[in-house]
Design a protein around this motif. Structure first.
Motif, mmCIF file in Angstrom:
data_model
loop_
_atom_site.group_PDB
_atom_site.id
_atom_site.type_symbol
_atom_site.label_atom_id
_atom_site.label_comp_id
_atom_site.label_asym_id
_atom_site.label_seq_id
_atom_site.Cartn_x
_atom_site.Cartn_y
_atom_site.Cartn_z
ATOM 1 N N LYS A 21 0.835 -1.205 0.000
ATOM 2 C CA LYS A 21 0.000 0.000 0.000
ATOM 3 C C LYS A 21 0.868 1.254 0.000
ATOM 4 C CE LYS A 21 -3.601 2.258 2.705
ATOM 5 N NZ LYS A 21 -4.403 2.185 3.929
ATOM 6 N N SER A 22 1.980 1.226 0.736
ATOM 7 C CA SER A 22 2.861 2.398 0.781
ATOM 8 C C SER A 22 3.528 2.645 -0.572
ATOM 9 C CB SER A 22 3.921 2.242 1.875
ATOM 10 O OG SER A 22 4.961 1.367 1.484
ATOM 11 N N VAL A 23 3.715 1.592 -1.345
ATOM 12 C CA VAL A 23 4.338 1.730 -2.662
ATOM 13 C C VAL A 23 3.304 2.087 -3.730
ATOM 14 C CG1 VAL A 23 5.590 0.510 -4.493
ATOM 15 C CG2 VAL A 23 6.246 0.181 -2.101
ATOM 16 N N PHE A 24 2.190 1.357 -3.776
ATOM 17 C CA PHE A 24 1.191 1.554 -4.825
ATOM 18 C C PHE A 24 0.210 2.682 -4.522
ATOM 19 C CE2 PHE A 24 2.229 -3.008 -5.429
ATOM 20 C CZ PHE A 24 2.661 -2.937 -6.733
ATOM 21 N N GLY A 25 0.011 2.984 -3.235
ATOM 22 C CA GLY A 25 -1.017 3.943 -2.850
ATOM 23 C C GLY A 25 -2.369 3.256 -2.814
ATOM 24 N N GLY A 26 -3.414 4.055 -2.679
ATOM 25 C CA GLY A 26 -4.766 3.500 -2.649
ATOM 26 C C GLY A 26 -5.157 3.016 -1.270
ATOM 27 N N THR A 89 4.797 -1.252 -16.561
ATOM 28 C CA THR A 89 4.571 0.148 -16.206
ATOM 29 C C THR A 89 4.451 1.039 -17.431
ATOM 30 O OG1 THR A 89 6.920 0.678 -16.097
ATOM 31 C CG2 THR A 89 5.911 -0.212 -14.091
ATOM 32 N N ASP A 90 4.039 2.277 -17.193
ATOM 33 C CA ASP A 90 3.865 3.267 -18.260
ATOM 34 C C ASP A 90 5.104 4.135 -18.464
ATOM 35 O OD1 ASP A 90 0.426 3.784 -17.298
ATOM 36 O OD2 ASP A 90 1.269 2.450 -18.831
ATOM 37 N N SER A 91 6.101 4.006 -17.585
ATOM 38 C CA SER A 91 7.306 4.833 -17.720
ATOM 39 C C SER A 91 8.479 4.181 -17.012
ATOM 40 C CB SER A 91 7.077 6.229 -17.130
ATOM 41 O OG SER A 91 6.998 6.157 -15.713
ATOM 42 N N ARG A 92 9.679 4.588 -17.400
ATOM 43 C CA ARG A 92 10.887 4.124 -16.709
ATOM 44 C C ARG A 92 10.873 4.589 -15.261
ATOM 45 N NH1 ARG A 92 15.204 2.540 -20.421
ATOM 46 N NH2 ARG A 92 16.712 2.867 -18.767
ATOM 47 N N ALA A 93 10.424 5.822 -15.043
ATOM 48 C CA ALA A 93 10.398 6.365 -13.678
ATOM 49 C C ALA A 93 9.482 5.536 -12.783
ATOM 50 C CB ALA A 93 9.960 7.827 -13.699
ATOM 51 N N GLU A 94 8.317 5.147 -13.302
ATOM 52 C CA GLU A 94 7.390 4.324 -12.523
ATOM 53 C C GLU A 94 8.000 2.945 -12.274
ATOM 54 O OE1 GLU A 94 3.569 3.439 -10.611
ATOM 55 O OE2 GLU A 94 4.942 5.117 -10.811
ATOM 56 N N ALA A 95 8.695 2.391 -13.273
ATOM 57 C CA ALA A 95 9.359 1.096 -13.096
ATOM 58 C C ALA A 95 10.385 1.193 -11.964
ATOM 59 C CB ALA A 95 10.024 0.655 -14.396
ATOM 60 N N ASP A 96 11.184 2.249 -11.974
ATOM 61 C CA ASP A 96 12.192 2.432 -10.922
ATOM 62 C C ASP A 96 11.546 2.609 -9.554
ATOM 63 O OD1 ASP A 96 14.416 2.186 -12.595
ATOM 64 O OD2 ASP A 96 14.503 4.346 -12.997
ATOM 65 N N ARG A 97 10.479 3.398 -9.481
ATOM 66 C CA ARG A 97 9.807 3.645 -8.209
ATOM 67 C C ARG A 97 9.278 2.346 -7.609
ATOM 68 N NH1 ARG A 97 5.036 4.388 -5.754
ATOM 69 N NH2 ARG A 97 3.776 3.901 -7.585
ATOM 70 N N LEU A 98 8.600 1.553 -8.426
ATOM 71 C CA LEU A 98 8.050 0.289 -7.942
ATOM 72 C C LEU A 98 9.165 -0.688 -7.566
ATOM 73 C CD1 LEU A 98 5.120 -0.162 -10.469
ATOM 74 C CD2 LEU A 98 4.966 0.526 -8.061
ATOM 75 N N PHE A 99 10.177 -0.781 -8.420
ATOM 76 C CA PHE A 99 11.293 -1.692 -8.148
ATOM 77 C C PHE A 99 11.956 -1.322 -6.826
ATOM 78 C CE2 PHE A 99 14.308 -4.843 -9.620
ATOM 79 C CZ PHE A 99 15.444 -4.547 -8.907
ATOM 80 N N ASN A 100 12.298 -0.065 -6.660
ATOM 81 C CA ASN A 100 12.994 0.367 -5.449
ATOM 82 C C ASN A 100 12.147 0.186 -4.200
ATOM 83 O OD1 ASN A 100 15.261 1.049 -6.950
ATOM 84 N ND2 ASN A 100 14.610 3.166 -7.220
ATOM 85 N N GLY A 101 10.858 0.511 -4.284
ATOM 86 C CA GLY A 101 9.993 0.387 -3.117
ATOM 87 C C GLY A 101 9.745 -1.048 -2.709
ATOM 88 N N LEU A 102 9.455 -1.896 -3.687
ATOM 89 C CA LEU A 102 9.105 -3.279 -3.377
ATOM 90 C C LEU A 102 10.320 -4.149 -3.070
ATOM 91 C CD1 LEU A 102 6.359 -3.799 -6.086
ATOM 92 C CD2 LEU A 102 5.998 -3.590 -3.611
#
Length: 143
Positions: A21-26, A89-102
């Motif tokens: 939840k902290s990574v994806f939100g919602g 993902t829809d962007s490299r930035a989103e891929a990095d954010r999810l990868f780093n968080g998870l």
């Protein structure tokens, strides 16, 4: 058809889903404990606060769901490499954010890199034993 990954944990479902939840939100659309099930009072006290069902929307058409096993009912978790959750993902930035968080606190199998098949891709096992693949493909997102 929609695919909704369903994960099983040995008492760590709520902890894992708080990270997710902290990574994806919602917000959770369900978060039920074993004690809330019919006849839940018959479950050993040590298992009553385990998760019966939890769900978290992580995209327009995808819901991540899970439960904890119930050892007193003979359930046993056998972590293995048979299941990955694949996120496109829809962007490299989103891929990095999810990868780093998870992947925080987990084991990186392949760091995020441009791959020969055209994707920006990485894979890892998170600190709860769940295996993930993160992928971004410029051609797919542009189309």
């Amino acid at each position: 058809m929609k695919v909704h990954p369903y994960l099983n944990f040995d008492g760590k479902a709520e902890e894992a889903f708080n990270l997710y939840k902290s990574v994806f939100g919602g917000e959770f659309t369900a978060n039920m404990k074993m004690k809330d099930a019919p006849n839940g009072s018959g479950i050993p006290l040590s298992e009553q606060n385990r998760i019966m069902h939890i769900s978290l929307p992580i995209g327009k058409d995808t819901i991540l769901m899970a439960s904890d096993c119930v050892p007193s009912a003979g359930h046993v978790i056998k972590p293995g490499n048979q299941t990955y959750v694949m996120l496109s993902t829809d962007s490299r930035a989103e891929a990095d954010r999810l990868f780093n968080g998870l992947s925080a606190g987990g084991d990186v199998e392949m760091p995020m890199e441009d791959m020969f098949w055209g994707d920006y891709f990485g894979s890892f096992t998170d600190r709860y034993g769940i295996q993930w693949m993160i992928s971004f493909n410029q051609n797919e997102s542009a189309g």
